[in-house]
Structure formats: structure tokens, C-alpha cells
Design a protein around this motif. Structure first.
Motif, short mmCIF file in Angstrom:
data_model
loop_
_atom_site.label_atom_id
_atom_site.label_comp_id
_atom_site.label_asym_id
_atom_site.label_seq_id
_atom_site.Cartn_x
_atom_site.Cartn_y
_atom_site.Cartn_z
N ALA A 118 -41.10 9.20 5.54
CA ALA A 118 -40.71 9.30 4.13
C ALA A 118 -40.62 10.75 3.66
CB ALA A 118 -41.70 8.53 3.26
N ALA A 119 -41.42 11.63 4.27
CA ALA A 119 -41.45 13.03 3.84
C ALA A 119 -40.32 13.86 4.43
CB ALA A 119 -42.79 13.66 4.23
N ARG A 120 -39.60 13.30 5.40
CA ARG A 120 -38.51 14.08 6.00
C ARG A 120 -37.37 14.25 5.00
NH1 ARG A 120 -36.82 11.14 11.37
NH2 ARG A 120 -36.48 9.53 9.80
N PRO A 121 -36.59 15.33 5.13
CA PRO A 121 -35.41 15.48 4.29
C PRO A 121 -34.43 14.33 4.54
CG PRO A 121 -35.93 17.52 5.42
CD PRO A 121 -36.81 16.47 6.00
N LEU A 122 -33.81 13.83 3.49
CA LEU A 122 -32.89 12.72 3.61
C LEU A 122 -31.62 13.16 4.33
CD1 LEU A 122 -32.39 9.76 2.84
CD2 LEU A 122 -31.27 10.58 0.76
N ALA A 123 -31.34 12.54 5.48
CA ALA A 123 -30.15 12.87 6.26
C ALA A 123 -29.08 11.82 6.00
CB ALA A 123 -30.50 12.94 7.74
N ARG A 124 -27.85 12.28 5.85
CA ARG A 124 -26.76 11.37 5.53
C ARG A 124 -25.58 11.62 6.47
NH1 ARG A 124 -24.89 8.88 0.28
NH2 ARG A 124 -26.90 9.55 -0.49
N GLY A 125 -25.11 10.58 7.09
CA GLY A 125 -23.92 10.68 7.91
C GLY A 125 -22.80 9.88 7.29
N ARG A 126 -21.78 9.56 8.12
CA ARG A 126 -20.66 8.78 7.58
C ARG A 126 -20.04 7.94 8.69
NH1 ARG A 126 -15.50 10.89 8.31
NH2 ARG A 126 -15.44 12.80 9.56
N VAL A 127 -19.37 6.88 8.26
CA VAL A 127 -18.65 6.02 9.18
C VAL A 127 -17.35 6.69 9.58
CG1 VAL A 127 -17.49 3.79 9.46
CG2 VAL A 127 -19.67 3.92 8.22
N THR A 128 -17.11 6.82 10.87
CA THR A 128 -15.85 7.42 11.33
C THR A 128 -14.85 6.38 11.81
OG1 THR A 128 -16.84 7.78 13.51
CG2 THR A 128 -16.94 9.60 11.94
N SER A 129 -15.34 5.25 12.31
CA SER A 129 -14.43 4.18 12.73
C SER A 129 -15.20 2.88 12.90
CB SER A 129 -13.72 4.54 14.05
OG SER A 129 -14.62 4.51 15.12
N ALA A 130 -14.47 1.78 12.89
CA ALA A 130 -15.05 0.45 13.13
C ALA A 130 -14.06 -0.33 13.97
CB ALA A 130 -15.33 -0.27 11.81
N VAL A 131 -14.44 -0.62 15.22
CA VAL A 131 -13.56 -1.31 16.14
C VAL A 131 -14.29 -2.53 16.69
CG1 VAL A 131 -12.22 -1.15 18.27
CG2 VAL A 131 -12.44 0.85 16.78
N GLY A 132 -13.72 -3.69 16.49
CA GLY A 132 -14.35 -4.91 16.97
C GLY A 132 -15.71 -5.11 16.33
N LEU A 133 -16.76 -5.16 17.16
CA LEU A 133 -18.12 -5.36 16.66
C LEU A 133 -18.83 -4.06 16.37
CD1 LEU A 133 -19.25 -8.01 19.32
CD2 LEU A 133 -18.41 -8.49 17.02
N SER A 134 -18.24 -2.92 16.79
CA SER A 134 -18.95 -1.66 16.79
C SER A 134 -18.51 -0.74 15.65
CB SER A 134 -18.75 -0.95 18.13
OG SER A 134 -19.41 0.29 18.16
N ILE A 135 -19.49 0.00 15.11
CA ILE A 135 -19.22 1.01 14.08
C ILE A 135 -19.64 2.37 14.63
CG2 ILE A 135 -19.81 1.83 11.76
CD1 ILE A 135 -20.52 -1.06 11.05
N GLU A 136 -18.76 3.36 14.52
CA GLU A 136 -19.10 4.71 14.95
C GLU A 136 -19.56 5.53 13.76
OE1 GLU A 136 -16.11 6.72 17.16
OE2 GLU A 136 -16.20 5.34 18.86
N VAL A 137 -20.69 6.22 13.95
CA VAL A 137 -21.31 7.01 12.88
C VAL A 137 -21.45 8.45 13.37
CG1 VAL A 137 -23.42 7.35 11.54
CG2 VAL A 137 -22.55 5.04 11.93
N SER A 138 -21.09 9.41 12.52
CA SER A 138 -21.26 10.82 12.87
C SER A 138 -22.08 11.52 11.80
CB SER A 138 -19.89 11.51 13.02
OG SER A 138 -19.20 11.49 11.79
N GLY A 139 -22.62 12.70 12.15
CA GLY A 139 -23.36 13.49 11.17
C GLY A 139 -24.85 13.24 11.14
N LEU A 140 -25.36 12.41 12.07
CA LEU A 140 -26.79 12.11 12.12
C LEU A 140 -27.32 12.28 13.54
CD1 LEU A 140 -27.00 8.83 9.97
CD2 LEU A 140 -27.93 11.05 9.33
N GLU A 141 -28.55 12.73 13.65
CA GLU A 141 -29.22 12.78 14.95
C GLU A 141 -30.00 11.48 15.12
OE1 GLU A 141 -31.60 16.23 15.36
OE2 GLU A 141 -29.94 17.64 15.12
N LEU A 142 -29.43 10.59 15.90
CA LEU A 142 -29.99 9.24 16.03
C LEU A 142 -30.44 8.99 17.46
CD1 LEU A 142 -27.23 7.37 14.00
CD2 LEU A 142 -29.54 7.90 13.22
#
Length: 453
Positions: free
Chosen positions: A32-56
Motif C-alpha cells: 500500500a505504501a508503494r507509489p501508485l504505478a499505472r500502465g495502459r492496454v496496448t492491445s486485446a487479441v482473443g483471450l489475451s490483453i497486452e499491458v505496457s508501462g508496468l513492471e509485472l
């Protein structure tokens, strides 16, 4: 005994030694104390969603802010600058550029005594009309199988209320068994019979990929109010996303593990492990894995032992597990069936031929085996079971001659005895769903058949 100290780090800086009881709270506070990180959806193909901008990381949960509200998803693969995520709900309302928030943790599920008598989804959220969950704690659905040397040996029988199983394919407390059959042969019906007939105080049921129509029918008709009082039912129907169906199996296993860790003897029933494998196939293919054996990617065969080995004996408590396996075209060499059979401690094979004859449960005794029979039965019981197996084998071998009238009485004493006692044998092996026989009574009936020849 005091809990072992755990070193907390992250937002606390450096490291602070905290008691194990407070480790989870410290971990949540650190996230909870970590800085809020925000990424974004770059694509959605079939069942999968691609997300960029986050260290996951693999297995981490993310929250996608879609047009119709937040959608939870889990990271299943990592690429160059992006992460592939699979949602646990419908993708409608997701568009390119939607913001994505990292939770910093896997998907959390509730475990505890408050789940008894409840029907929940793959994330542990109530699906019935009952009150909000109480007396539960949140945890990850992931778990670690007990170490080999930490497992107690299987020495005690686990009566299931089915005569053919308790005497000829006996289950032990902490054993893992598979029920193998094609579609429509009676796997689910046998499973519901076992849940009502078992002597285990706690039952956890996972209905994975079931038809929506069958869920309420199973709970109200087959399980009934008495069976439901000591049961937890986890449901993921066939129309739900593949990740949800996959998570349901792990959620049910984690709930069973919690009860086992409290020293309870739990029975875990999963219908079916084949649909879990199919869900993992969809997840693997969506993540970019190459198809291998009959279209199943390698991750499917790596997943099976990770799931199935979590059941069994531990230092305290036990999980006796029964997994139904849907064999493709009644082919027991199907890759999933073959892989599961090699992991489990025994298998019960259901015969379509017996089912079409109205023989329920349609258990093919000669093709079924329990690998712990010697550990949970005595010499006299095994002798009686061997006599019946020999008569069944002799009758099967002579069936063609008998059907065409070519068998001559007196040619084989075992066949003669089997034919003479056929009505008695068949009556013993057949059992109505409402007829739950105590194990002691079943052994007495078997002994009477074995001695009457």
C-alpha cells in the motif's frame, strides 16, 4: 509455540524482524505504501490483453479500468516491454489505452470455516443467496505440496459408501484417485454419491467447466441439505473465461489445504480435471505456447503434478482427493488421462457398456485399481476381494462362448461358480444412488459371496 520471525522489507526500508502472525499485515502495508504505478492496454487479441508501462511478474493480478468498470486479470506471460494478461471476467468495455493498475500481489481468495455450507465462484465470492462471508481470511490460491518426507504414510481406510469401491478398490485416508470415463457414463453421479457416503467430516467440491443447468441440480438434488452443511462448493461453469475455470481448481485445493492444516480429514472432489487441462490449454495458447501432444501445450503436463500433488497426507490432517477424468472417445490412452493416471494413487474406470445395461455405478472392477489396497485392508479382506475378481475375470473370458451357447458346464469350475452366483455378484456390484452402505456391511456381504461357493 511462537511463530518464526520473518524479515519484512520494501516500504519499511532495510528490514524489520516481525512475528509470522504479522507478516501478512506487514506485506500488505508495504504494498500500500508503494507509489501508485499505472500502465495502459496496448492491445486485446482473443483471450489475451497486452499491458505496457508496468513492471509485472508472472501470476500478479492487475486491475484494468474499462469503460464498464474495473476488470481483474492475471499476468500469464512477459514480452519485450509488455505483459500478457488473461481476465477473470468478460472483455467487453476494454479498449486500447485503458489505464491498468498493478496490485502487487496474486489474486486473493477467502479461506476458513465461514465457507462451510456455501457455494462460491473461482475467486471465493458467494454465488448463493447467503449472507456475506465471515470467519475467513484472504490468501493466495497458490500452495506448495507437502515435502515427500513430511507426508505421513497412508494406513487407514477412507470409506466412501460405495460397495464396489470400499471392498474391491479401497481408498485410503489421504489417497488421490481418478474416476475415468467418457461423457454420460455417470462420473458426476458417482461423485455425488461418494460425497454423501464418505465418512470425511469436510467435503470440498470443485465443479469446473460444468453445464450451468447441472450446478443447482447437483447441489440441491444430489448433494442435498445434509451433505451441503459440511461442504464447500466452488463453481466455474463452461461459459466462463478459461482463467476462471483454471483458478477454480486451485481455489478449491487451497480451501481444502486450509482445513487440512487445521488437522481435519478432508475429501476433495474435482469434476473434472480434464476441463482444467483444457482451460490451461487455452491459457497456454493465448500466451504464445506452441501446441504439442493433441494440441496441448507443454505447460498442461507441467501443471498437472503441481495441482494433484497438493492433495494427500501431511504432518497434520489429510486430503483424500477424487478427480474425474473425461476420456476422449472412451480412450484411456488419451494424453491427459494417461498423464493423470501416472500421477494418482489409483483409478476407477467406468464402462459405457455397463452403463447402457443399466448397471450403476458402471464400475469396471477388473480395469480399476487402488495402489494402497495392501496398506488399508487385512489378509482376509484381500482374499475375499481376490475370489470375486477371479470370478469376474473368468466370466468375462468365457463371455463369447456363453453368448453363443458353446460353453459346456463343467469345463471350468471358476466359470461355473461365477455363472451360478451371477445374480448375487451383480446385486452386490449394483447400488442405487440413495443406498449408501457402511464399509463394514459391504465387507460382510462380500465375505458371504466369497464363502458361498
Amino acid at each position: 509455540m511462537s511463530a518464526a520471525p520473518i524479515l519484512a522489507s520494501g516500504a519499511f526500508g532495510g528490514g524489520i524482524e516481525l512475528p509470522g502472525l504479522y507478516a501478512d499485515l506487514a506485506s500488505q502495508a508495504a504494498r500500500a505504501a508503494r507509489p501508485l504505478a499505472r500502465g495502459r492496454v496496448t492491445s486485446a487479441v482473443g483471450l489475451s490483453i497486452e499491458v505496457s508501462g508496468l513492471e509485472l511478474g508472472i501470476g500478479e493480478a492487475v486491475k484494468i479500468i474499462g469503460d464498464h468498470g474495473p476488470i481483474m486479470a492475471e499476468v500469464v506471460a512477459l514480452g519485450d516491454g509488455y505483459a500478457s494478461c488473461l481476465p477473470v471476467s468478460d472483455l467487453r468495455g476494454v479498449r486500447s489505452g485503458n489505464p491498468v493498475l498493478s496490485t502487487g500481489a496474486p489474486l486473493q481468495i477467502p479461506v476458513g470455516r465461514g465457507l462451510l455450507g456455501r457455494v462460491v465462484n473461482a475467486l471465493g465470492q458467494p454465488m448463493d443467496d447467503g449472507p456475506a462471508l465471515r470467519d475467513v481470511v484472504l490468501t493466495s490460491s497458490d500452495g506448495i505440496p507437502p515435502r515427500a518426507m513430511d507426508r505421513e504414510r497412508i494406513t487407514d481406510p477412507m470409506p466412501l459408501g460405495v460397495r464396489a469401491i470400499d471392498t474391491l478398490i479401497p481408498a485410503g485416508r489421504g489417497q488421490r484417485m481418478g474416476i475415468f470415463a467418457g461423457s454420460g457414463v455417470g462420473k458426476s453421479s458417482l461423485l455425488s454419491m461418494i460425497v454423501r457416503g464418505t465418512e470425511a467430516p469436510i467435503s470440498v467440491l470443485a465443479l469446473v467447466g460444468e453445464r450451468g443447468r447441472e450446478v443447482r441440480e447437483f447441489i440441491e438434488g444430489d448433494l442435498g441439505p445434509e451433505g451441503m452443511k459440511r461442504s464447500v462448493v466452488v463453481v466455474a461453469t463452461s461459459d466462463e473465461p478459461s482463467l476462471v475455470r483454471l483458478r477454480a481448481a486451485f481455489t478449491a485445493t487451497r480451501i481444502a489445504e486450509w482445513f487440512r492444516d487445521q488437522g481435519q480429514d478432508v475429501i476433495l472432489c474435482m469434476d473434472s480435471v480434464t476441463r482444467v487441462a483444457m482451460a490451461q490449454r487455452e491459457v497456454g495458447l493465448a500466451a504464445g505456447e506452441p501446441p504439442a501432444t493433441r494440441g496441448y501445450p507443454p505447460s498442461v503436463f507441467g501443471l498437472m503434478p503441481k495441482l494433484l500433488e497438493r492433495a494427500g497426507m501431511a504432518k497434520t490432517g489429510s486430503i483424500t482427493a477424487l478427480y474425474t477424468v473425461l476420456v476422449d472417445g472412451d480412450d484411456l490412452t488419451d494424453p491427459v488421462a494417461d498423464n493423470v493416471r501416472s500421477i494418482l494413487d489409483g483409478h476407477i474406470v467406468l464402462s459405457r457398456q455397463l452403463a447402457t445395461q443399466g448397471h450403476f455405478p458402471a464400475i469396471d472392477v477388473l480395469e480399476s485399481i487402488s495402489r494402497v489396497t495392501k496398506a488399508v485392508t487385512n489378509k482376509e479382506q484381500r482374499a475375499d476381494a481376490t475370489v470375486l475378481r477371479q470370478m469376474l475375470a473368468a466370466r468375462r473370458d468365457a463371455k463369447d462362448l456363453i453368448d453363443i451357447g458353446a460353453y459346456v458346464k463343467g469345463s471350468n469350475p471358476t466359470v461355473d461358480r461365477a455363472l451360478e452366483q451371477s445374480p448375487e455378484i451383480d446385486a452386490f456390484l449394483k447400488q442405487d444412488m440413495e443406498d449408501l452402505t457402511p464399509a463394514a456391511t459391504a465387507w460382510e456381504e462380500l465375505h458371504r459371496i466369497a464363502e458361498s461357493g
